[in-house]
Write an enzyme that holds these catalytic residues in place. Sequence first.
Site, short mmCIF file in Angstrom:
data_model
loop_
_atom_site.label_atom_id
_atom_site.label_comp_id
_atom_site.label_asym_id
_atom_site.label_seq_id
_atom_site.Cartn_x
_atom_site.Cartn_y
_atom_site.Cartn_z
N SER A 172 0.82 -1.21 0.00
CA SER A 172 0.00 0.00 0.00
C SER A 172 0.85 1.26 0.00
O SER A 172 1.63 1.49 -0.91
CB SER A 172 -0.95 -0.04 1.20
OG SER A 172 -1.93 0.97 1.12
N ASP A 199 -5.84 2.42 -3.22
CA ASP A 199 -7.09 2.36 -2.45
C ASP A 199 -7.34 3.62 -1.63
O ASP A 199 -8.39 3.75 -0.99
CB ASP A 199 -7.15 1.11 -1.56
CG ASP A 199 -6.05 1.04 -0.52
OD1 ASP A 199 -5.19 1.95 -0.46
OD2 ASP A 199 -6.04 0.06 0.26
N ASP A 204 -1.08 1.36 -3.86
CA ASP A 204 -1.97 0.32 -4.38
C ASP A 204 -3.33 0.88 -4.77
O ASP A 204 -4.24 0.11 -5.09
CB ASP A 204 -2.12 -0.84 -3.39
CG ASP A 204 -2.97 -0.50 -2.18
OD1 ASP A 204 -2.99 0.69 -1.78
OD2 ASP A 204 -3.61 -1.41 -1.61
N ASP A 217 -2.42 6.32 -3.36
CA ASP A 217 -1.25 5.70 -2.75
C ASP A 217 -0.79 4.55 -3.65
O ASP A 217 -1.32 4.35 -4.74
CB ASP A 217 -1.53 5.24 -1.32
CG ASP A 217 -2.59 4.15 -1.28
OD1 ASP A 217 -3.38 4.02 -2.24
OD2 ASP A 217 -2.65 3.41 -0.27
#
Length: 452
Positions: free
Chosen positions: A102, A249, A247, A245
Amino acid sequence: MGRLFGTDGIRGRANQDLTAELALDLAVAGSRVLTEDTGDRRRKAVVGRDPRLSGEFLECAVVAGLASTGVDVVRVGILPTPGLAHLVQASGADMGVMLTASHNPMPENGIKFFRRGGLKLDDATEDAIEQRMLQPWRRPMGVAIGRVMDSPGMVEDYVHHLISSVRSAAGEKVSLVGLKVVLDLANGAGHRTAPAAFRQLGAEVVVINGKPDGTNINDRCGASHPAELQRAVLEHGADLGIALDGDGDRCIAAAEDGDIVDGDQIMGILALTMQERGLLAHDTLVVTQMSNLGLDHALAEHGIRVVRTAVGDRYVFRAMREGGYSLGGEQVGHIIVPEFATTGDGTLTGLLLMTVMADLGAPLSEMASFVHRLPQELINVPEVDKYRVETDREVVAALEAANRVLGAEGRVLLRPSGTEQIVRVMVECTDADRARAVAQGLAQVVRERLAL
C-alpha cells in the site's frame, strides 16, 4: 514477529520478514481455508500486484502455492487493490491475493487476501489461515493440480466498472469536460487505470509520478506525501488534484487553491450529496476513531449521524454491512461506497468527488469549507515494541493522565500500527498548543518505555 496479520493483511520487509517461503506457505494455507467449501468443482483464484520489484518473486511464490493446492490461478498483473477485489467478485473467483504494501516504502511488501465476493477477511478467518500453516495437508497430483494463466486484459474490465459506477445528479452519464485534474499516482498500481478512467469521462488530466520503475513507489509522492500535488495544481491552474497511494485504495485531494482536502472532508462532501439524493442510508456515515470530531459536528448540523469503528477499512465495511449503511471510510482516504466497491477505491472516490463538482459547478475549496477540523496532533513513534502498548503500566498511566488533562475539550488515541513497527499517538483538542504538548509528552513516554 507476533501475529502475522495486521490491520490490512501481512506486511514486512521483502525477503527478510516477508520471504518467498512465507508467501508460499501463506498461499497454501489461505487456499485451504478460503476454498475448502467448493466441493468437487475446479477452484479459481485471481492474483495481482503493485509495481514494486519484490512483487515479482513474491507473486511467483504465491502462484506456486495456490496451484499446488489444486487452485486454478488467473494472474492479472499490476492493478490497484480495489481492482483486484472487483475482479474477484465479477469473475466469480473463490479468492484473490494482492501483493502490495500500500502506502509503505518500496523495501516493504505485503499480502492481502480476499474471499469470494471480493471481501476482505475477518479476524477469525485470518487466525484460521495462520493455524492451517502449521498443519499437514494432502497434496493433489496429476490433473488435480492447479493451472496458471495470464489475463492482463481483465484490468480493462475494472476501468469499465469505474466509469459505469458514476452518474450525475439527474442519473445521467457523467461528463467531466471542462474540469482539469492533476493525478499523483505515487508511481504505483493505478498508473494506467486512473488516467484512463478520468480521460474517458472527459476530464483534462495532468499526470505526475505515473512512471513506476519498481523502486520509486510512494517515494516522496502520492497520498502520504501530497506537497508535490499541491504545487502541481497551482502550476497547471487545475480545478483540483487527486493523489492515490501505491496500491490505489486511498484518495487525498488538493483544492484549486492548493489546500489539502483530506478523507474526512471528502466523506463530508459525499455524505451531503448522497443525503440530498436520498442515497445516504439511515442518514449515517461510518468512520474510524481517527476521523476528526469536526466532521461529526459539521454533519450533525445536517441531521447526519456518525458511527465510529476500529482503524482499518475492513472494520468500516463490516459495520456498514451490519448496519445497512451506504458510505464510510477513513481520514487517510480509504472511502467505501458499497454499491460499487467492497474496499476503499481511490480512483472511484476521485471520480465521485469530481462528479459532485460538475453537478454543483462549485470550487472544491468552497465545497470542503463546511468541515471545520479541530486541531489534531499525530506523532508516529518508530522502533518501539508496539505489542506492549496496551500492557505497559507507565504507558497506560500516561494515557489516563492525558485524558484527564484534556477533559471534555479533547480526546487521545494511542494505538499500534497494523502495518508498521510504530505506535501512533493522536491528540485532538480545541486548543492546538495543548494538543501538541499532550501528544509530545505521551509520545516521549512511549519512546522511553517501549524502546526496542
